[in-house]
Design an enzyme around this catalytic site. Structure first.
Site, PDB file in Angstrom:
ATOM      1  N   ASP A 195       0.506  -1.536   0.264  1.00 59.12           N
ATOM      2  CA  ASP A 195       0.015  -0.064  -0.008  1.00 59.12           C
ATOM      3  C   ASP A 195       0.972   1.146   0.073  1.00 59.12           C
ATOM      4  O   ASP A 195       1.393   1.120   0.860  1.00 59.12           O
ATOM      5  CB  ASP A 195      -0.768  -0.187   1.743  1.00 59.12           C
ATOM      6  CG  ASP A 195      -1.786   0.926   1.235  1.00 59.12           C
ATOM      7  OD1 ASP A 195      -2.703   1.042   0.736  1.00 59.12           O
ATOM      8  OD2 ASP A 195      -1.994   1.836   1.962  1.00 59.12           O
ATOM      9  N   GLU A 258       2.127  -0.605  -5.135  1.00 56.71           N
ATOM     10  CA  GLU A 258       0.570   0.565  -5.304  1.00 56.71           C
ATOM     11  C   GLU A 258       1.832   2.169  -5.599  1.00 56.71           C
ATOM     12  O   GLU A 258       2.226   2.519  -4.624  1.00 56.71           O
ATOM     13  CB  GLU A 258      -0.526   0.442  -4.331  1.00 56.71           C
ATOM     14  CG  GLU A 258      -1.728   1.280  -4.618  1.00 56.71           C
ATOM     15  CD  GLU A 258      -2.554   1.973  -3.924  1.00 56.71           C
ATOM     16  OE1 GLU A 258      -3.202   2.739  -4.164  1.00 56.71           O
ATOM     17  OE2 GLU A 258      -1.541   2.394  -2.747  1.00 56.71           O
TER      18      GLU A 258
END
Ligand code: NOJ
Length: 521
Positions: A195, A258
């Site tokens: 993330d 990401e």
């Protein structure tokens, strides 16, 4: 081929209206029939759910709403027994403010974990009143700093105030988080999606970010500043390299980062020969490129040209953060999007529900859950529309649950569900299955080179080539019939048509895409 499962919305097994791990286990056959290789689960860890799991309160456990570690192990075993891989979501930039680390850090200025997070004194504003330490903005709107009465200092949160940023320059943080990765790798997990990787390190001085000259009201407050000092620092590549070395020490494992950055900077996350970074820095361009042949051709060419030596491409067409592709483009072009995603060179990531063509779902105001939408209403930033439950069949609540689910189903779920589409060869699901089968059957699709052909007005064309095989993809992005020229000296057999045409005669129906096998003649 990676398939993203949003666990809250995949399958509820215990009748609370929220999906869970046992539910995912029940539905693995769908993924096998679809033909994917790996599942990535959005966060499943204990969480107060301020950001639906991206606020982790314990990295080595399972949120009770989703199950427990034993159920996780059972899921992993089932996934592996079917020849699939399982990836988890690693959320390193921030923890929940309910994580024990943060509770300790917040307790006093001299707590040993104080420096695990960013605590700073207030800074006087122009008018002399105390204000936040710098001008950084939260991705969810407003300042990225929250004042904490208990110790009279602010802490940093790039996202919600319930998500406090970890200080990755502190070696104890780094060691603790590396142990988290080891914990899951030791259990047999095949990889991680990381993330907001580019946010993990901030400039050491925490200087103000430069103002964004392109900012206009209505863009969302995070765009007020450019993230020069709060993200994408040079040292991040050393950290990505450390994640990679750890993953590599376990053998065949995958790391996906990401990262939302312009192309040139995105590419640096592949790392270098001496220090490889993540295997796949997520490529979100298809979510943003105008749906026009010239724009798409240009985006594909630029991306391919920018890849570093040995860098394997990847493409994303949907996620739990982005509007549904079928909502954005309509049914016919969503079929072309499926063909594009599954015939480009590189690893595609498919988001759950896109294989059914779920479109825009209007969420009644009293059912909005997404903090992004609740904090900045009316800007169209809401993500709930992409997070609604999967529809499995035409029974109550679409077979997802036995009670009203946490978010409403799409309006046409009675016809747009897995069981119904399985019966209809011309359905979106049928198309996805055929395309995935073609990827397995034709080496040109799985690893061949890509050759973009000059685009004709509103027709995107490219070839995929491997030894002894040439395939042509032609996507009609218009609402008129179009003629397609084949490369000189070739004829073509139709492999897949998005419109279900039985053969190819040189014409594309309005909005039709075709995958053709070229023969030299
Ligand atoms: C990206 C995730 O995809 C998104 O859902 C989340 O809100 C932020 N990171 C913060 O973790």
């Amino acid at each position: 081929m990676i398939y993203q499962v949003y666990p809250r919305s995949f399958q509820d097994s215990d009748g609370d209206g929220i999906g869970d791990l046992a539910g995912i286990r029940q539905r693995l056959d769908h993924l096998v029939a679809l033909g994917v290789d790996a599942l990535w689960l959005s966060p499943i860890f204990p969480s107060p759910m301020a950001d639906f799991g991206y606020d982790v309160a314990e990295y080595r456990g399972v949120e009770p709403m989703f199950g427990d570690l034993a159920q996780f192990d059972a899921l992993l075993a089932d996934v592996h027994a079917r020849g699939l891989k399982l990836m988890l979501d690693f959320v390193p930039n921030h923890t929940s403010t309910e994580h024990p680390w943060f509770l300790e850090s917040r307790a006093s200025r001299d707590n040993p974990k104080r420096d695990w997070y960013f605590w700073r004194d207030p800074k006087p504003a122009a008018d002399g009143t105390p204000g936040p330490p710098n001008n950084w903005t939260s991705d969810m709107g407003g300042s990225a700093w929250q004042f904490d009465e208990a110790t009279g200092q602010y802490y940093l949160h790039t996202f919600l105030k319930e998500q406090a940023d970890l200080n990755w320059r502190n070696p104890e943080v780094r060691a603790a988080m590396m142990d988290v990765l080891r914990f899951w790798f030791d259990r047999g997990v095949d990889g991680f999606r990381i993330d907001v990787l580019w946010h993990c390190l901030k400039s050491q001085g925490l200087e103000d970010n430069p103002l964004n000259p392109a900012y206009r009201p209505g863009m969302g407050e995070k765009y007020l500043v450019l993230q020069h000092n709060s993200a994408n620092q040079r040292e991040i590549h050393e950290l990505a390299g450390a994640f990679r070395s750890l993953a590599d020490s376990y053998g065949d494992r995958l790391l996906v980062g990401e990262i939302f950055l312009p192309l040139e900077q995105l590419m640096t996350y592949y790392g270098s020969a001496e220090q490889p970074g993540v295997h796949l820095p997520f490529n979100f361009q298809l979510l943003e490129t105008p749906w026009k042949a010239d724009a798409l051709a240009q985006a594909i060419a630029t991306y391919e040209a920018a890849l570093p030596q040995g860098g394997w491409p990847n493409w994303v067409m949907g996620s739990h953060d982005a509007p549904r592709i079928a909502g954005r483009l309509g049914e016919a072009q969503a079929r072309n999007a499926a063909m594009l995603l599954l015939t480009l060179r590189g690893t595609p990531t498919l988001y759950q529900g896109d294989e059914l063509g779920i479109g825009r779902v209007t969420i009644p105001p009293d059912r909005i859950c997404d903090p992004q939408d609740l904090r900045q209403p009316g800007l169209g930033l809401g993500r709930d529309g992409a997070r609604t439950p999967m529809a499995w069949d035409g029974t109550a609540y679409a077979g997802f649950s036995t009670i009203e689910p946490w978010l409403p189903l799409h309006a046409d779920w009675r016809v747009r569900n897995v069981s119904r589409q399985e019966q209809e060869p011309g359905s979106m699901l049928g198309l996805y299955r055929r395309l995935l089968a073609a990827r397995r059957e034709h080496p040109a699709l799985s690893h061949g080179e890509i050759v973009l052909l000059p685009y004709e007005p509103e027709v995107l064309r490219y070839e995929r080539r491997a030894a002894g095989e040439r395939l042509l993809v032609a996507l009609n992005l218009s609402e008129q019939e179009r003629l397609v020229d084949l490369p000189p000296g070739t004829s073509a057999d139709l492999l897949v048509s998005t419109a279900g045409s039985p053969l190819f005669d040189g014409r594309l129906l309005p909005g039709e895409g075709v995958l053709l096998q070229l023969k030299e003649c």
